[in-house]
Write a protein that holds these residues in place. Structure first.
Motif, mmCIF file in Angstrom:
data_model
loop_
_atom_site.group_PDB
_atom_site.id
_atom_site.type_symbol
_atom_site.label_atom_id
_atom_site.label_comp_id
_atom_site.label_asym_id
_atom_site.label_seq_id
_atom_site.Cartn_x
_atom_site.Cartn_y
_atom_site.Cartn_z
ATOM 1 N N ARG A 1 0.843 -1.196 0.000
ATOM 2 C CA ARG A 1 0.000 0.000 0.000
ATOM 3 C C ARG A 1 0.887 1.259 0.000
ATOM 4 O O ARG A 1 0.605 2.239 -0.675
ATOM 5 C CB ARG A 1 -0.886 -0.076 1.245
ATOM 6 C CG ARG A 1 -1.810 1.053 1.470
ATOM 7 C CD ARG A 1 -3.078 0.939 0.679
ATOM 8 N NE ARG A 1 -3.608 2.271 0.469
ATOM 9 C CZ ARG A 1 -4.796 2.554 -0.029
ATOM 10 N NH1 ARG A 1 -5.587 1.587 -0.418
ATOM 11 N NH2 ARG A 1 -5.184 3.772 -0.187
ATOM 12 N N PHE B 1 1.545 6.467 -7.156
ATOM 13 C CA PHE B 1 0.527 7.492 -7.407
ATOM 14 C C PHE B 1 0.925 8.861 -6.862
ATOM 15 O O PHE B 1 0.073 9.663 -6.524
ATOM 16 C CB PHE B 1 -0.818 7.051 -6.804
ATOM 17 C CG PHE B 1 -1.418 5.860 -7.508
ATOM 18 C CD1 PHE B 1 -2.042 6.002 -8.738
ATOM 19 C CD2 PHE B 1 -1.327 4.594 -6.963
ATOM 20 C CE1 PHE B 1 -2.582 4.909 -9.392
ATOM 21 C CE2 PHE B 1 -1.859 3.497 -7.612
ATOM 22 C CZ PHE B 1 -2.488 3.650 -8.828
ATOM 23 N N GLY C 1 -8.475 -0.530 -12.109
ATOM 24 C CA GLY C 1 -8.472 0.793 -12.731
ATOM 25 C C GLY C 1 -9.046 0.861 -14.134
ATOM 26 O O GLY C 1 -9.161 1.946 -14.693
ATOM 27 N N THR D 1 -13.092 3.303 -14.585
ATOM 28 C CA THR D 1 -12.979 4.590 -15.279
ATOM 29 C C THR D 1 -13.999 4.649 -16.424
ATOM 30 O O THR D 1 -14.728 5.622 -16.562
ATOM 31 C CB THR D 1 -11.552 4.737 -15.863
ATOM 32 O OG1 THR D 1 -10.627 4.286 -14.900
ATOM 33 C CG2 THR D 1 -11.249 6.150 -16.234
ATOM 34 N N SER E 1 -17.679 4.957 -15.313
ATOM 35 C CA SER E 1 -17.990 6.278 -14.735
ATOM 36 C C SER E 1 -18.307 7.270 -15.852
ATOM 37 O O SER E 1 -19.231 8.075 -15.744
ATOM 38 C CB SER E 1 -16.817 6.809 -13.906
ATOM 39 O OG SER E 1 -16.529 5.935 -12.850
ATOM 40 N N THR F 1 -18.325 1.368 -8.122
ATOM 41 C CA THR F 1 -18.443 0.171 -7.265
ATOM 42 C C THR F 1 -19.362 0.542 -6.091
ATOM 43 O O THR F 1 -18.889 0.986 -5.047
ATOM 44 C CB THR F 1 -17.070 -0.277 -6.717
ATOM 45 O OG1 THR F 1 -16.428 0.877 -6.156
ATOM 46 C CG2 THR F 1 -16.190 -0.836 -7.779
ATOM 47 N N MET G 1 -18.502 -0.561 -2.634
ATOM 48 C CA MET G 1 -17.039 -0.501 -2.440
ATOM 49 C C MET G 1 -16.477 -1.931 -2.500
ATOM 50 O O MET G 1 -17.027 -2.785 -3.158
ATOM 51 C CB MET G 1 -16.678 0.164 -1.111
ATOM 52 C CG MET G 1 -17.303 1.519 -0.961
ATOM 53 S SD MET G 1 -16.630 2.588 0.317
ATOM 54 C CE MET G 1 -16.012 1.629 1.591
ATOM 55 N N LEU G 2 -15.392 -2.161 -1.764
ATOM 56 C CA LEU G 2 -14.899 -3.533 -1.641
ATOM 57 C C LEU G 2 -15.329 -4.001 -0.257
ATOM 58 O O LEU G 2 -15.353 -3.199 0.670
ATOM 59 C CB LEU G 2 -13.372 -3.564 -1.716
ATOM 60 C CG LEU G 2 -12.737 -3.155 -3.035
ATOM 61 C CD1 LEU G 2 -11.226 -3.239 -2.925
ATOM 62 C CD2 LEU G 2 -13.217 -4.073 -4.162
ATOM 63 N N HIS H 1 -15.099 -5.147 3.405
ATOM 64 C CA HIS H 1 -14.040 -5.075 4.415
ATOM 65 C C HIS H 1 -14.349 -6.148 5.455
ATOM 66 O O HIS H 1 -15.487 -6.269 5.873
ATOM 67 C CB HIS H 1 -14.045 -3.708 5.093
ATOM 68 C CG HIS H 1 -13.702 -2.585 4.157
ATOM 69 N ND1 HIS H 1 -12.790 -1.613 4.471
ATOM 70 C CD2 HIS H 1 -14.134 -2.279 2.914
ATOM 71 C CE1 HIS H 1 -12.684 -0.761 3.467
ATOM 72 N NE2 HIS H 1 -13.496 -1.139 2.504
ATOM 73 N N PRO I 1 -17.328 7.775 -3.846
ATOM 74 C CA PRO I 1 -17.142 6.865 -4.986
ATOM 75 C C PRO I 1 -15.801 6.138 -4.956
ATOM 76 O O PRO I 1 -15.640 5.103 -5.607
ATOM 77 C CB PRO I 1 -17.220 7.804 -6.204
ATOM 78 C CG PRO I 1 -16.906 9.151 -5.682
ATOM 79 C CD PRO I 1 -17.395 9.180 -4.267
ATOM 80 N N PHE I 2 -14.829 6.673 -4.189
ATOM 81 C CA PHE I 2 -13.518 6.015 -4.111
ATOM 82 C C PHE I 2 -13.299 5.352 -2.756
ATOM 83 O O PHE I 2 -12.179 4.979 -2.408
ATOM 84 C CB PHE I 2 -12.398 7.044 -4.381
ATOM 85 C CG PHE I 2 -12.480 7.621 -5.761
ATOM 86 C CD1 PHE I 2 -11.982 6.919 -6.854
ATOM 87 C CD2 PHE I 2 -13.073 8.848 -5.997
ATOM 88 C CE1 PHE I 2 -12.078 7.428 -8.139
ATOM 89 C CE2 PHE I 2 -13.180 9.373 -7.274
ATOM 90 C CZ PHE I 2 -12.677 8.651 -8.349
ATOM 91 N N GLY I 3 -14.384 5.224 -1.968
ATOM 92 C CA GLY I 3 -14.251 4.633 -0.646
ATOM 93 C C GLY I 3 -13.640 5.632 0.327
ATOM 94 O O GLY I 3 -13.540 6.828 0.034
ATOM 95 N N ALA I 4 -13.238 5.112 1.496
ATOM 96 C CA ALA I 4 -12.641 5.979 2.518
ATOM 97 C C ALA I 4 -11.797 5.116 3.433
ATOM 98 O O ALA I 4 -11.870 3.895 3.388
ATOM 99 C CB ALA I 4 -13.739 6.667 3.325
ATOM 100 N N CYS J 1 -9.348 4.204 -2.448
ATOM 101 C CA CYS J 1 -8.721 3.925 -3.745
ATOM 102 C C CYS J 1 -7.424 4.718 -3.919
ATOM 103 O O CYS J 1 -7.442 5.949 -3.893
ATOM 104 C CB CYS J 1 -9.706 4.317 -4.856
ATOM 105 S SG CYS J 1 -8.980 4.211 -6.492
#
Ligand code: HEM
Length: 491
Positions: free
Chosen positions: A104, A112, A283, A287, A290, A347, A350-351, A353, A413-416, A421
């Motif tokens: 990570r 990134f 990825g 994209t 969206s 998504t 999300m994923l 957890h 939209p990108f989680g937290a 993400c």
């Protein structure tokens, strides 16, 4: 015969004991009554996030859903999502070991970084302008009468695919005529096969007692892994040779970056291959879908499209094309991207957890081993939080700008949290750039014979939300001819 009979008695009995234990030991969130063995699997409608949102109306913003014998907790409002994220700080997630922490870190600090994102911008702009060029070619093709419908996702998918393969491996598998080479075909087949195998896991995973009835096709998984590794290693070898020939100058794409960082982070070759494929899986479609949803909303809402055209014409004009550097001067364009991701997160759940210890949220227990899903689709449409929640109105962000990178729990939209993400900024740049070019270069209308209000806004089931009916539309060029050329870069 006798064995089957015993099993028929035994399995529900164990299930009853198991659920009795849970009920006495924990105060679980409410939810639909589970059946023995299968839990709620038979009640869940295929488009899960819609089904969970309906159940949240009945049982409240935190619900229990049983996938076989696995408890899944679904959170559907922003306050509980925030509480969950806070609680999450003290949890150890199933795969949140030292290896995950290291990988990570490589992602966020190295791959990134804003410097690298900027260095890779020419690739994104190459691909977005290539998309514009191919749509234009379609529009002016003498064989095709003006106004001919195009399948939008075909063009969006090409940008997402080429961008991700160049970003990951520095390789474009598609030539300038749009023909995909053999390696590229193999690459696509592997991605598709990976998704298929992933889906086949579901039953076996959720009902461990019945795993014998749904044996995992271990051979297919092994074959898939071998195929993926073989292709990746071929590409790696080619790349290493080319690098040696060119005097060893390192490039910015992820494969080169990971090779350079191999010793610093003690990364094995398997970790590098795994990470590259994680990027590809996470990825690519996110994209493209969206942007497809955003275009559907823009076609359904000509007023918004018109306002966006006004902004683009005022800021960019009609003698040049936009670049990512123009974004700060195009707030309405950015709000369109945000509004599309509010209503249509790629998504929606999300994923999942997984908790590795017992946690309490809103007075309910979430026992160790349960999966927690945050229904960001429902949160983005919550009328308690959003005025006229179902209306596509980018102006709402002029009234109050809301962060979408995991800091504001109304828009996720990108989680937290820890697993937010890592590609969020890259995703935002690419999505905004695609929408910006599509709008600046073309006027968009529904396909012939279809009214805007008839566009099907239903979703396909799955982790990533595709449109149930892929968007078909008519694009009419609106800029001078010389602006429809691909800006190709070699990197
Ligand atoms: C619009 C585009 C994108 C959207 C909507 C999106 C959304 C998401 C979401 C919701 C998650 C899960 C977060 C969570 O469960 O807390 C995620 C994870 C992830 N995303 Fe993205 N993503 C996008 C683009 C990208 C891109 C372009 C890349 C890489 C090239 C990427 C790489 C990843 C990775 C590696 C993860 C897993 C992170 C982890 O488990 O620690 N994403 N993404």
């Amino acid at each position: 015969m006798a064995l089957s009979f015993l099993l028929l008695l035994f399995v529900p009995f164990i299930f009853l004991l198991h659920s009795l234990y849970y009920r006495l030991r924990f105060r679980l969130p409410p939810g639909p009554r589970p059946w023995p063995v299968v839990g709620n699997l038979y009640h869940i409608k295929p488009v899960r996030f819609r089904c969970f949102a309906e159940w949240a109306q009945i049982y409240g913003p935190i619900i229990s859903v049983w996938f076989g014998s696995t408890l899944n907790v679904v959170i559907s409002n922003s306050e509980l999502a925030k509480e969950f994220s806070r609680e999450g700080q003290d949890l150890i997630w199933a795969d949140y070991g030292p290896h995950y922490v290291k990988v990570r870190k490589v992602c966020t600090v190295e791959l990134f970084s804003s410097k690298r994102l900027e260095a890779l911008r020419p690739i994104r702009e190459d691909e977005v302008t290539a998309m514009v060029e191919s749509i234009y070619i379609h529009c002016i093709d003498p064989e095709v009468k003006l106004g001919k419908t195009l399948l939008v996702k075909k063009y969006l998918g090409a940008v997402a695919f080429n961008n991700i393969t160049r970003l990951a491996f520095g390789k474009r598998f598609v030539n300038s005529e749009g023909v995909i080479d053999k390696q590229g075909q193999e690459f696509k087949a592997i991605v598709a096969n990976g998704l298929k195998l992933g889906a086949s896991l579901a039953m076996a995973e959720h009902i461990p007692w019945l795993r014998w009835m749904f044996p995992l096709d271990e051979e297919a998984f092994a074959k898939h892994g071998a195929r993926r590794d073989s292709l990746t290693r071929d590409i790696m070898e080619e790349h290493t040779l080319a690098r040696q020939k060119s005097g060893g100058a390192a490039k910015q794409h992820f494969f080169d970056a990971l090779l350079t960082l191999k010793d610093k982070y003690d990364l094995s070759e398997d970790t590098i291959v795994g990470l590259l494929w994680d990027m590809i899986t996470a990825g690519m479609d996110t994209t493209a879908v969206s942007v497809e949803w955003a275009m559907a909303e823009l076609i359904k809402n000509p007023r918004v499209q018109h306002t966006a055209h006004e902004e683009l014409d005022r800021v960019i004009g009609t003698q040049r094309i936009i670049t990512e550097l123009d974004f700060p001067n195009l707030p309405y364009l950015q709000y369109i991207a945000k509004e599309a991701m509010r209503l249509h997160p790629a998504t929606p759940l999300m994923l999942p957890h997984r908790s590795n210890s017992n946690v309490k949220i809103n007075g309910y227990d979430i026992p160790k081993g349960s999966n927690v899903h945050v229904n960001v689709w429902a949160i983005g449409r919550d009328p308690q939080v959003w005025k006229n929640a179902l209306e596509f109105r980018p102006e709402r962000f002029i009234e109050e700008d809301v962060d979408m990178k995991g800091h504001d729990f109304r828009l996720l939209p990108f989680g937290a949290g820890r697993r937010v993400c890592p590609g969020a900024q890259l995703g935002i740049n690419l999505v905004t750039s695609m929408i910006g070019h599509l709008l600046h270069h073309f006027e968009w209308a529904p396909r012939e014979g279809v009214l805007a209000e008839e566009i099907d806004m239903g979703e396909n089931p799955g982790l990533v939300t595709y449109m149930r009916t892929p968007l078909e539309a008519v694009a009419t060029p609106r800029l001078p001819k010389f602006l429809y050329k691909r800006v190709a870069v070699d990197m």
